[in-house]
Design an enzyme around this catalytic site. Structure first.
Site, PDB file in Angstrom:
ATOM      1  CB  SER A 143      -1.060  -6.310   4.875  1.00  0.00           C
ATOM      2  OG  SER A 143      -0.724  -6.226   6.252  1.00  0.00           O
ATOM      3  CE1 TYR A 156      -6.223  -4.989   5.787  1.00  0.00           C
ATOM      4  CE2 TYR A 156      -4.476  -5.991   7.109  1.00  0.00           C
ATOM      5  CZ  TYR A 156      -4.898  -5.028   6.210  1.00  0.00           C
ATOM      6  OH  TYR A 156      -4.003  -4.101   5.727  1.00  0.00           O
TER       7      TYR A 156
HETATM    8  P1  NAI Z   1      -6.278   4.958   4.471  1.00  0.00           P
HETATM    9  O1  NAI Z   1      -7.478   4.574   5.291  1.00  0.00           O
HETATM   10  O2  NAI Z   1      -5.475   6.148   4.869  1.00  0.00           O
HETATM   11  O3  NAI Z   1      -6.706   5.121   2.949  1.00  0.00           O
HETATM   12  C1  NAI Z   1      -7.530   4.190   2.322  1.00  0.00           C
HETATM   13  C2  NAI Z   1      -8.281   4.882   1.191  1.00  0.00           C
HETATM   14  O4  NAI Z   1      -9.035   3.869   0.529  1.00  0.00           O
HETATM   15  C3  NAI Z   1      -9.273   5.937   1.679  1.00  0.00           C
HETATM   16  O5  NAI Z   1      -9.182   7.107   0.873  1.00  0.00           O
HETATM   17  C4  NAI Z   1     -10.635   5.255   1.514  1.00  0.00           C
HETATM   18  O6  NAI Z   1     -11.694   6.172   1.236  1.00  0.00           O
HETATM   19  C5  NAI Z   1     -10.359   4.333   0.334  1.00  0.00           C
HETATM   20  N1  NAI Z   1     -11.254   3.194   0.317  1.00  0.00           N
HETATM   21  C6  NAI Z   1     -11.535   2.352   1.346  1.00  0.00           C
HETATM   22  N2  NAI Z   1     -12.460   1.454   0.967  1.00  0.00           N
HETATM   23  C7  NAI Z   1     -12.761   1.725  -0.321  1.00  0.00           C
HETATM   24  C8  NAI Z   1     -13.650   1.156  -1.257  1.00  0.00           C
HETATM   25  N3  NAI Z   1     -14.461   0.150  -0.912  1.00  0.00           N
HETATM   26  N4  NAI Z   1     -13.704   1.678  -2.503  1.00  0.00           N
HETATM   27  C9  NAI Z   1     -12.918   2.716  -2.846  1.00  0.00           C
HETATM   28  N5  NAI Z   1     -12.077   3.330  -1.991  1.00  0.00           N
HETATM   29  C10 NAI Z   1     -11.992   2.825  -0.752  1.00  0.00           C
HETATM   30  O7  NAI Z   1      -5.382   3.630   4.450  1.00  0.00           O
HETATM   31  P2  NAI Z   1      -3.826   3.358   4.144  1.00  0.00           P
HETATM   32  O8  NAI Z   1      -3.149   3.123   5.434  1.00  0.00           O
HETATM   33  O9  NAI Z   1      -3.301   4.351   3.204  1.00  0.00           O
HETATM   34  O10 NAI Z   1      -3.949   1.923   3.467  1.00  0.00           O
HETATM   35  C11 NAI Z   1      -3.838   1.721   2.076  1.00  0.00           C
HETATM   36  C12 NAI Z   1      -3.624   0.242   1.828  1.00  0.00           C
HETATM   37  O11 NAI Z   1      -2.455  -0.194   2.514  1.00  0.00           O
HETATM   38  C13 NAI Z   1      -4.773  -0.658   2.307  1.00  0.00           C
HETATM   39  O12 NAI Z   1      -4.986  -1.687   1.367  1.00  0.00           O
HETATM   40  C14 NAI Z   1      -4.228  -1.230   3.604  1.00  0.00           C
HETATM   41  O13 NAI Z   1      -4.815  -2.472   3.923  1.00  0.00           O
HETATM   42  C15 NAI Z   1      -2.767  -1.363   3.254  1.00  0.00           C
HETATM   43  N6  NAI Z   1      -1.867  -1.435   4.398  1.00  0.00           N
HETATM   44  C16 NAI Z   1      -1.746  -0.385   5.257  1.00  0.00           C
HETATM   45  C17 NAI Z   1      -0.892  -0.472   6.336  1.00  0.00           C
HETATM   46  C18 NAI Z   1      -0.707   0.651   7.314  1.00  0.00           C
HETATM   47  O14 NAI Z   1      -0.038   0.426   8.332  1.00  0.00           O
HETATM   48  N7  NAI Z   1      -1.266   1.822   7.089  1.00  0.00           N
HETATM   49  C19 NAI Z   1      -0.103  -1.692   6.581  1.00  0.00           C
HETATM   50  C20 NAI Z   1      -0.313  -2.733   5.609  1.00  0.00           C
HETATM   51  C21 NAI Z   1      -1.160  -2.596   4.567  1.00  0.00           C
END
Ligand code: NAI
Length: 266
Positions: A143, A156
């Site tokens: 991130s 985080y």
């Molecule tokens: P999201 O919340 O839409 O999707 C995350 C997915 O990961 C979900 O399906 C959830 O069930 C799964 N998950 C969460 N914890 C888990 C665990 N312990 N074991 C297995 N699965 C797990 O999130 P998004 O936005 O798609 O984020 C994806 C990645 O991108 C994350 O690592 C987040 O930190 C990173 N990120 C997101 C940003 C944003 O603005 N959306 C910005 C910077 C980084």
């Protein structure tokens, strides 16, 4: 766009952690569209199964913070996919609170999912990738908060900085067969931050602080991740690629936006 090229002689599919939602689901869709088989790994079985069915892949269910369960699902995924040539460590969680409000349990959980989950998956996947042929490619989702700490997200930000460092360490130790890179997105509109992106005032503040004047999309992040998985990036390893519409160039303004967010939402 060419079909996802496989490393010479290597076989197998790609496992995407957190593949059931947001950025991970977009990666699964693009991989499938480019001809790769996909293992959709998520702790949420319904989400993993839905995306796996949509992309013709396999659903893998594990909490990435449980290293034994994760290793078993990575192994099972490699068997179901006929080998492993790619891994995307995308599962992640965060929180928004003042520095002194975080409990030990919250700090440990954020590190267990974002950092330890990434380490465990790489450790489980590396021998399977070597066994698949010429090698493989690993992409870890960090991130911009791991590059410049975000107000209200101290654990985080530190965990994502650790993911960037881990990616470089793994790139060094797993070369030459396996390439490892990280991607650092800025504000991407996904279910993770819908509470902010769905708030007109907050969204316009974020847009104002971003030189490209908008949030990114999950599909834009998946373009970069799939590029890093493919042989189109065959000479690229140990790098952290920032995809943020230029927001890091505007740190002071974004810090003030994030301060407002902390006041409103913590
Ligand atoms: P999201 O919340 O839409 O999707 C995350 C997915 O990961 C979900 O399906 C959830 O069930 C799964 N998950 C969460 N914890 C888990 C665990 N312990 N074991 C297995 N699965 C797990 O999130 P998004 O936005 O798609 O984020 C994806 C990645 O991108 C994350 O690592 C987040 O930190 C990173 N990120 C997101 C940003 C944003 O603005 N959306 C910005 C910077 C980084």
């Amino acid at each position: 766009m060419t079909a996802l090229p496989l490393a010479d002689g290597s076989t197998g599919g790609v496992i995407v952690t957190g593949g059931g939602s947001g950025i991970g689901a977009a990666v699964c869709r693009q991989l499938a569209a480019e001809g790769s088989t996909v293992g959709v790994l998520d702790r949420n079985p319904a989400a993993a199964e839905q995306i796996a069915e949509e992309v013709g892949g396999v659903a893998l269910i594990a909490n990435v913070a449980d290293s034994a369960a994760l290793a078993a699902e990575v192994q099972r995924g490699a068997e179901l996919l006929g080998g492993l040539r790619g891994l995307v460590n995308n599962a992640g969680i965060g929180n928004l609170k003042g520095f002194e409000s975080y409990t030990d349990a919250e700090i440990n959980l954020i590190f267990a999912v974002n950092f330890s989950g990434t380490y465990s998956a790489i450790r489980a996947a590396a021998p399977l990738m070597r066994a698949s042929g010429a090698g493989g490619s690993i992409v870890n989702v960090a991130s911009v908060s791991g590059v410049r700490p975000t107000r209200g997200e101290a654990p985080y930000s530190a965990a994502k900085a650790a993911v960037i460092s881990l990616s470089q360490a793994a790139a060094l130790e797993l070369a030459p067969q396996i390439r490892v890179n990280s991607v650092s997105p800025g504000f991407i509109r996904t279910p993770l931050n819908e509470v902010l992106a769905g708030d007109d005032h907050m969204r316009s503040q974020i847009e104002h602080g971003t030189p490209l004047e908008r949030l990114g999309t999950a599909e834009e992040v998946s373009e970069l991740i799939v590029f890093l998985l493919s042989d189109r990036s065959a000479y690229l390893t140990g790098q952290n690629l920032v995809l943020d519409g230029g927001s890091l160039l505007n740190s002071a303004q974004m810090d003030s936006v994030l301060g407002t967010m902390l006041d409103l939402y913590s």
